[in-house]
Design a protein around this motif. Structure first.
Motif, mmCIF file in Angstrom:
data_model
loop_
_atom_site.group_PDB
_atom_site.id
_atom_site.type_symbol
_atom_site.label_atom_id
_atom_site.label_comp_id
_atom_site.label_asym_id
_atom_site.label_seq_id
_atom_site.Cartn_x
_atom_site.Cartn_y
_atom_site.Cartn_z
ATOM 1 N N GLU A 270 0.808 -1.222 0.000
ATOM 2 C CA GLU A 270 0.000 0.000 0.000
ATOM 3 C C GLU A 270 0.840 1.270 0.000
ATOM 4 O OE1 GLU A 270 -3.068 0.130 -0.545
ATOM 5 O OE2 GLU A 270 -3.890 -1.822 0.008
ATOM 6 N N SER A 271 1.895 1.278 0.784
ATOM 7 C CA SER A 271 2.657 2.513 0.919
ATOM 8 C C SER A 271 3.477 2.829 -0.329
ATOM 9 C CB SER A 271 3.579 2.439 2.134
ATOM 10 O OG SER A 271 4.495 1.382 1.978
ATOM 11 N N SER B 259 8.129 -6.100 5.615
ATOM 12 C CA SER B 259 9.128 -5.152 6.097
ATOM 13 C C SER B 259 9.660 -4.424 4.875
ATOM 14 C CB SER B 259 10.254 -5.855 6.852
ATOM 15 O OG SER B 259 11.216 -6.322 5.957
ATOM 16 N N GLY C 283 -9.384 -9.026 7.543
ATOM 17 C CA GLY C 283 -8.028 -8.940 7.015
ATOM 18 C C GLY C 283 -7.275 -7.811 7.654
ATOM 19 N N TYR C 284 -5.993 -7.767 7.317
ATOM 20 C CA TYR C 284 -5.161 -6.689 7.819
ATOM 21 C C TYR C 284 -3.985 -6.516 6.885
ATOM 22 C CZ TYR C 284 -2.632 -10.758 9.581
ATOM 23 O OH TYR C 284 -1.998 -11.966 9.668
ATOM 24 N N ASN C 285 -3.363 -5.376 6.994
ATOM 25 C CA ASN C 285 -2.121 -5.142 6.260
ATOM 26 C C ASN C 285 -1.182 -4.407 7.196
ATOM 27 O OD1 ASN C 285 -0.367 -4.925 3.882
ATOM 28 N ND2 ASN C 285 -0.763 -2.751 4.097
ATOM 29 N N LEU C 286 -0.014 -4.999 7.383
ATOM 30 C CA LEU C 286 0.966 -4.428 8.301
ATOM 31 C C LEU C 286 2.262 -4.191 7.553
ATOM 32 C CD1 LEU C 286 2.255 -3.672 11.014
ATOM 33 C CD2 LEU C 286 2.338 -6.114 11.588
ATOM 34 N N GLU C 287 2.732 -2.960 7.605
ATOM 35 C CA GLU C 287 4.001 -2.637 6.944
ATOM 36 C C GLU C 287 4.954 -2.046 7.973
ATOM 37 O OE1 GLU C 287 3.132 -0.314 3.368
ATOM 38 O OE2 GLU C 287 1.691 -1.809 2.682
ATOM 39 N N PHE C 288 6.096 -2.715 8.129
ATOM 40 C CA PHE C 288 7.155 -2.208 8.997
ATOM 41 C C PHE C 288 8.163 -1.439 8.150
ATOM 42 C CE2 PHE C 288 5.878 -5.870 11.650
ATOM 43 C CZ PHE C 288 5.843 -5.265 12.899
ATOM 44 N N PHE C 289 8.633 -0.303 8.673
ATOM 45 C CA PHE C 289 9.616 0.495 7.950
ATOM 46 C C PHE C 289 10.921 0.565 8.725
ATOM 47 C CE2 PHE C 289 5.355 2.001 7.049
ATOM 48 C CZ PHE C 289 5.328 1.877 5.679
#
Lengths: 140, 140
Positions: free
Chosen positions: A63-64, A85, A118-124
């Motif tokens: 997404e990002s 990640s 659902g989910y969406n997880l983005e680590f930066f």
DNA sequence: AAATTTTTGTTATATTATAACACTATACTC
DNA sequence: GAGTATAGTGTTATAATATAACAAAAATTT
């Protein structure tokens, strides 16, 4: 035969094939320009294939970045449950496969007790290789 | 005085004010059309204000919607560490303030031991009110 | 008060994504 | 296997989201 093992259409195969060849996520218009020789001419053809591939879990949307990446988790049947990640420096994306984190997210309920589909997880952060390069640079 | 308590500029105030007035996340061009009477004329003026407001943690970007929402967590000093629940039906977004989940995410390390600067987590489901409406509809 | 940094205003354009329509191929069902 | 429903294709046009680049003004720092 269940829904997910249905074979892909021509355009879906072309798009998936291109995404799978790339280590990094790819953008829709980059896909388009790279598959034009295969007979895909216009954005809607790419976006339709992307939509379907996401729906069946073969790829995920980052997404990002507005980009698309092949699912690395074998026999993925959980579209819309993704953990990535992302390196802020080189923008490389890895899919995270962490059972404990999966469980934490799966079990999460909000205050109303809503169960999420659902989910969406983005680590930066900065990946190992980019961090090493930064250290190299400060030496000189 | 630290960096974050510096007062906002004119355009930043206008944009923040508009976002805070809205319960739902707002889109950049919706902000633009709503603040034109206040002298903001063009997209870059909006996007610049948005960038700054995100940087200082006053607002967050909802990645899956390309929209922007005011931070509801008082004295937020943690931009780029966000958890939202999003209703697939009405698209309303709530910021989740769950200490256990915060801790899980804060403590997470990938296989290489990378420490992350930030994360964005979006949960998708159907909010209570939309669920009730659906049940209403099946009755008739 | 000079220098630096931040913000502004502006035009133009890049990037990402979808609407709408006619048509074809595949799968389903009786 | 004929009819019908569903999914996919190809196409044009356009909508929606976001940034580049440049000149000028305002605020902040030294």
């Amino acid at each position: 035969m269940d829904k997910k093992s249905k074979s892909l259409s021509k355009n879906q195969k072309i798009v998936l094939d291109f995404i799978q060849k790339n280590k990094k996520p790819v953008k829709a218009y980059s896909i388009l320009s790279n598959v034009q020789k295969k007979g895909i001419n216009a954005p809607p053809q790419v976006y339709r294939a992307l939509d379907k591939l996401i729906e069946i879990g073969k790829i995920h949307r980052v997404e990002s970045q507005n980009s698309f990446v092949a699912c690395k988790i074998s026999n993925c049947d959980t579209p819309h449950k993704t953990i990535f990640s992302i390196c802020n420096s080189c923008e490389i994306v890895s899919e995270i496969n962490d059972p404990k984190l999966f469980k934490n997210l799966k079990d999460f309920r909000d205050k109303d007790g809503t169960v999420f589909d659902g989910y969406n997880l983005e680590f930066f952060g900065t990946c190992k290789s980019c961090k090493n390069k930064q250290i190299e640079n400060t030496k000189h």
